[in-house]
Design an enzyme around this catalytic site. Sequence first.
Site, mmCIF file in Angstrom:
data_model
loop_
_atom_site.group_PDB
_atom_site.id
_atom_site.type_symbol
_atom_site.label_atom_id
_atom_site.label_comp_id
_atom_site.label_asym_id
_atom_site.label_seq_id
_atom_site.Cartn_x
_atom_site.Cartn_y
_atom_site.Cartn_z
ATOM 1 N N CYS A 17 0.850 -1.132 -0.085
ATOM 2 C CA CYS A 17 -0.131 -0.145 -0.001
ATOM 3 C C CYS A 17 0.926 1.274 -0.076
ATOM 4 O O CYS A 17 1.964 1.360 0.482
ATOM 5 C CB CYS A 17 -0.991 0.171 1.220
ATOM 6 S SG CYS A 17 -2.406 -1.013 1.074
ATOM 7 N N ARG A 42 3.377 -0.362 -5.192
ATOM 8 C CA ARG A 42 2.964 -1.016 -3.903
ATOM 9 C C ARG A 42 1.808 -1.357 -3.814
ATOM 10 O O ARG A 42 1.608 -2.036 -2.711
ATOM 11 C CB ARG A 42 3.242 0.369 -2.847
ATOM 12 C CG ARG A 42 4.645 0.801 -2.760
ATOM 13 C CD ARG A 42 4.739 2.055 -1.608
ATOM 14 N NE ARG A 42 4.482 1.424 -0.253
ATOM 15 C CZ ARG A 42 5.338 0.829 0.441
ATOM 16 N NH1 ARG A 42 6.543 0.905 0.095
ATOM 17 N NH2 ARG A 42 4.953 0.207 1.687
ATOM 18 N N TRP A 90 -3.510 -2.136 -1.538
ATOM 19 C CA TRP A 90 -3.192 -3.706 -1.733
ATOM 20 C C TRP A 90 -4.048 -4.294 -0.686
ATOM 21 O O TRP A 90 -3.592 -4.342 0.515
ATOM 22 C CB TRP A 90 -1.756 -3.848 -1.642
ATOM 23 C CG TRP A 90 -1.317 -5.236 -2.013
ATOM 24 C CD1 TRP A 90 -1.141 -6.362 -0.912
ATOM 25 C CD2 TRP A 90 -1.385 -6.177 -3.134
ATOM 26 N NE1 TRP A 90 -0.834 -7.477 -1.398
ATOM 27 C CE2 TRP A 90 -0.936 -7.430 -2.697
ATOM 28 C CE3 TRP A 90 -1.381 -5.666 -4.425
ATOM 29 C CZ2 TRP A 90 -0.856 -8.291 -3.842
ATOM 30 C CZ3 TRP A 90 -1.091 -6.621 -5.468
ATOM 31 C CH2 TRP A 90 -0.969 -7.998 -5.231
ATOM 32 N N ASN A 116 -1.212 1.813 6.035
ATOM 33 C CA ASN A 116 -0.638 0.813 5.388
ATOM 34 C C ASN A 116 -0.272 -0.084 6.414
ATOM 35 O O ASN A 116 0.538 0.240 7.294
ATOM 36 C CB ASN A 116 0.441 1.418 4.492
ATOM 37 C CG ASN A 116 1.529 0.382 4.243
ATOM 38 O OD1 ASN A 116 2.791 0.579 4.015
ATOM 39 N ND2 ASN A 116 1.509 -0.909 3.958
ATOM 40 N N GLY A 117 -0.686 -1.296 6.259
ATOM 41 C CA GLY A 117 -0.427 -2.323 7.505
ATOM 42 C C GLY A 117 -1.628 -3.022 7.682
ATOM 43 O O GLY A 117 -2.809 -3.143 6.870
ATOM 44 N N GLU A 503 12.124 -25.986 -8.728
ATOM 45 C CA GLU A 503 11.919 -24.585 -8.654
ATOM 46 C C GLU A 503 13.317 -23.809 -9.109
ATOM 47 O O GLU A 503 13.231 -23.024 -9.814
ATOM 48 C CB GLU A 503 11.546 -24.223 -7.443
ATOM 49 C CG GLU A 503 11.544 -22.790 -7.081
ATOM 50 C CD GLU A 503 10.350 -22.046 -8.115
ATOM 51 O OE1 GLU A 503 9.529 -22.560 -8.730
ATOM 52 O OE2 GLU A 503 10.262 -20.774 -7.987
ATOM 53 N N LYS A 507 13.534 -21.470 -12.037
ATOM 54 C CA LYS A 507 14.046 -19.912 -12.233
ATOM 55 C C LYS A 507 15.084 -19.449 -13.133
ATOM 56 O O LYS A 507 15.054 -18.707 -13.971
ATOM 57 C CB LYS A 507 14.659 -19.713 -10.554
ATOM 58 C CG LYS A 507 13.873 -19.672 -9.609
ATOM 59 C CD LYS A 507 12.842 -18.261 -9.604
ATOM 60 C CE LYS A 507 11.622 -18.602 -10.277
ATOM 61 N NZ LYS A 507 10.297 -18.871 -9.823
ATOM 62 N N GLU A 510 13.452 -19.516 -16.845
ATOM 63 C CA GLU A 510 12.789 -18.178 -16.898
ATOM 64 C C GLU A 510 13.567 -16.987 -17.100
ATOM 65 O O GLU A 510 13.226 -16.202 -18.156
ATOM 66 C CB GLU A 510 11.851 -17.841 -15.562
ATOM 67 C CG GLU A 510 10.859 -19.034 -15.438
ATOM 68 C CD GLU A 510 10.058 -18.618 -14.196
ATOM 69 O OE1 GLU A 510 8.731 -18.462 -14.029
ATOM 70 O OE2 GLU A 510 10.712 -18.475 -12.927
ATOM 71 N N HIS A 526 18.701 -43.052 -13.723
ATOM 72 C CA HIS A 526 18.011 -43.755 -14.778
ATOM 73 C C HIS A 526 17.732 -42.728 -16.149
ATOM 74 O O HIS A 526 16.731 -42.829 -16.754
ATOM 75 C CB HIS A 526 16.561 -43.866 -14.218
ATOM 76 C CG HIS A 526 16.473 -44.609 -13.049
ATOM 77 N ND1 HIS A 526 16.502 -46.027 -13.057
ATOM 78 C CD2 HIS A 526 16.568 -44.381 -11.500
ATOM 79 C CE1 HIS A 526 16.603 -46.549 -12.015
ATOM 80 N NE2 HIS A 526 16.733 -45.667 -11.159
ATOM 81 N N LYS A 625 3.125 -12.133 -15.975
ATOM 82 C CA LYS A 625 3.114 -12.177 -14.492
ATOM 83 C C LYS A 625 1.824 -13.039 -14.328
ATOM 84 O O LYS A 625 2.137 -14.068 -13.310
ATOM 85 C CB LYS A 625 3.140 -10.940 -13.764
ATOM 86 C CG LYS A 625 3.171 -10.971 -12.411
ATOM 87 C CD LYS A 625 4.395 -11.446 -11.714
ATOM 88 C CE LYS A 625 4.282 -12.016 -10.291
ATOM 89 N NZ LYS A 625 5.527 -12.771 -9.766
HETATM 90 N N1 HGA Z 1 -5.185 -3.260 6.087
HETATM 91 C C1 HGA Z 1 -5.758 -2.587 5.218
HETATM 92 C C2 HGA Z 1 -4.322 -2.040 4.456
HETATM 93 C C3 HGA Z 1 -3.833 -2.882 3.634
HETATM 94 C C4 HGA Z 1 -2.142 -2.602 3.136
HETATM 95 O O1 HGA Z 1 -1.440 -2.005 3.830
HETATM 96 N N2 HGA Z 1 -1.737 -3.453 2.277
HETATM 97 O O2 HGA Z 1 -0.592 -3.380 1.444
HETATM 98 C C5 HGA Z 1 -6.580 -2.803 4.291
HETATM 99 O O3 HGA Z 1 -6.879 -3.992 3.862
HETATM 100 O O4 HGA Z 1 -7.339 -1.835 3.431
#
Ligand code: HGA
Length: 630
Positions: A17, A42, A90, A116-117, A503, A507, A510, A526, A625
């Site tokens: 985030c 982010r 995110w 963020n968190g 894996e 890598k 890729e 074998h 991706k």
């Molecule tokens: N928990 C919050 C913020 C998410 C976050 O920092 N994501 O990297 C939410 O879900 O909105």
Amino acid sequence: MLVLFILHTNTKNKFMCGIVGYIGQREAYPIVIEGLKRLEYRGYDSAGIALYDGTNLKVCKTKGKVSDLEKRSEEEITTIGNIGIGHTRWATHGVPNDVNSHPHVSNSGNLVIIHNGIIENYESLKKELITRGYSFKSETDTEVLINLIEDVQKQEGVKLGKAVQIALNQVIGAYAIAVFDKNRPDEVVVARLGSPLAIGIGENEFFIASDASPFLEYTKNAIYLEDEELAIIHLNKEIKIRKIQDDSLVDPYIQELQINLEQIEKNGFDHFMLKEIHEQPKAITDTYRGRLLRNEAIIKMAGVEDNMKKFLNANRIIIVACGTSWHAGLVAEYIFEDLARIPVEVEYASEFRYRNPIITEKDVVIAISQSGETADTLAAIKLAKSKGAFVFGVCNVVGSSIARESDAGAYTHAGPEIGVASTKAFTTQITVLTLIALRLARAKGTISSSDFRTHMLELELIPKKVEQALKSDKLIAEIADIYKNSRNCLYLGRGYNFPVALEGALKLKEISYIHAEGYPAAEMKHGPIALIDENMPIVVIATKKGHYEKVVSNIQEIKSRKGKIIGIVTEGDEQVRALADHVIEVPETLESLSPLITTIPLQLLSYHIAVLLGKNVDQPRNLAKSVTVE
Ligand code: HGA
């Protein structure tokens, strides 16, 4: 003012985030929007902005990218203001949609927050606030926090800074936040624990951001808040920084930055892949945070708990996945069978979906996908559901198609993975699957309580051990230089480390386009042994736990045929060192957890070879991706 010429590399990123803020004399809107675009790496599932024009607080937010926010705000934001905060999300709590997007406003409409968190104890706080009359529009932990702050303000009659501090002392989790109160329009309060937060300092203006990229063109002077610090940014006063816990004052430490934008987005690393490799200690911690409760000797995973009967009554578990996720599934096969004694089959989703497989209502299907959008995996779970199986998703992207299509699931919380070659997604998938296996083993009684505790303790130590393994970077770069022009490469491992060999080979293919194969070490005779000559580098995972002596015999066989041996060994190993051309040491752990460590040197080896060959590491040719086509 302290002046420091540094490249600020903050490797402590947790949940992603991006947060941005401005308070000063300029128009805040363009600064916040442009800042969000720079932070979009982010997180990019939704975005939002709050602007204060001197009288009104205007909030505009939307699911989608910052460009979607711009379109929407053209219609919705008509005012001009000098204070603004913005967020690119995110999702961790609540699917990406308009309502769950930040900023979040308190019940009174006076306070607004970007975050963020993760607030781990948000559920209990929310219950408490509901009993006090608060209501919630979103599913987020963040909306709980802003109302908690409001509640403190009301109960204690304190100013915003103090209210934020008191509230944060009740919170368990991680955060970088910016909070604004309409009734105190000269200040913004910010705080951090675990997530990064920088304050740019201009002439009577301040910038707030997850990293310095949004404000570099305005100022090079910045304060990086430390964990557990709270800052009151007041337009006409000096910045006051305090420790959240004990209220002690901290001297602001202003750095003069000498960095460019690219370096910041990649945290000082040359490529996203390398950044993500180095993020693994944090990503793994974030994956088990709040789930592995060692002091209470429990593993808490709602998706498993709520469906315990399904798991315990299952005839077997079928794991469906593609690519690297399939390799994580293979590791899980070992751990589920070993610890929880549940039969497991691991299937390529693309084969499974077209094979007319036998699936019954007594099967549990675990679908693994970083993006949660992998077309074949999605089709496989639809098929499994149509036959009545219970589907459990393991994804990184919150609210993704697979997450929505599954009956239950667990997120990996690795943060956005930008490099096309998957790294932290792999290790965090293994971490989630290990937690599930341990939880089921406990419920079934197939693991003793002392083994259970040992596993929990060792899993908690993995991030430190990954950090230790990352220290071999220079040695690995030297080895990469020796073998960069090889046409072929073989990767061997046994038991838990056979999927790691697969894996490692994937890598290398890729990103360096060198042909590589992963094999169970004993299978070599074998067939693949015919390939071995003095030009063939062979990476052998030969850590002490597991089938060490057997692998040593395999190494002897390679040596007799003049193959070049690169051994991945346990610290202090002497036997393999005496035989191999090179050894890369990794810290010792339980055999069942060793893939989380032995993978690291293989990721670095492929990375360095690709860089030395001048390949496009983050966007290798022909790959994407998220594979949303079958
Ligand atoms: N928990 C919050 C913020 C998410 C976050 O920092 N994501 O990297 C939410 O879900 O909105």
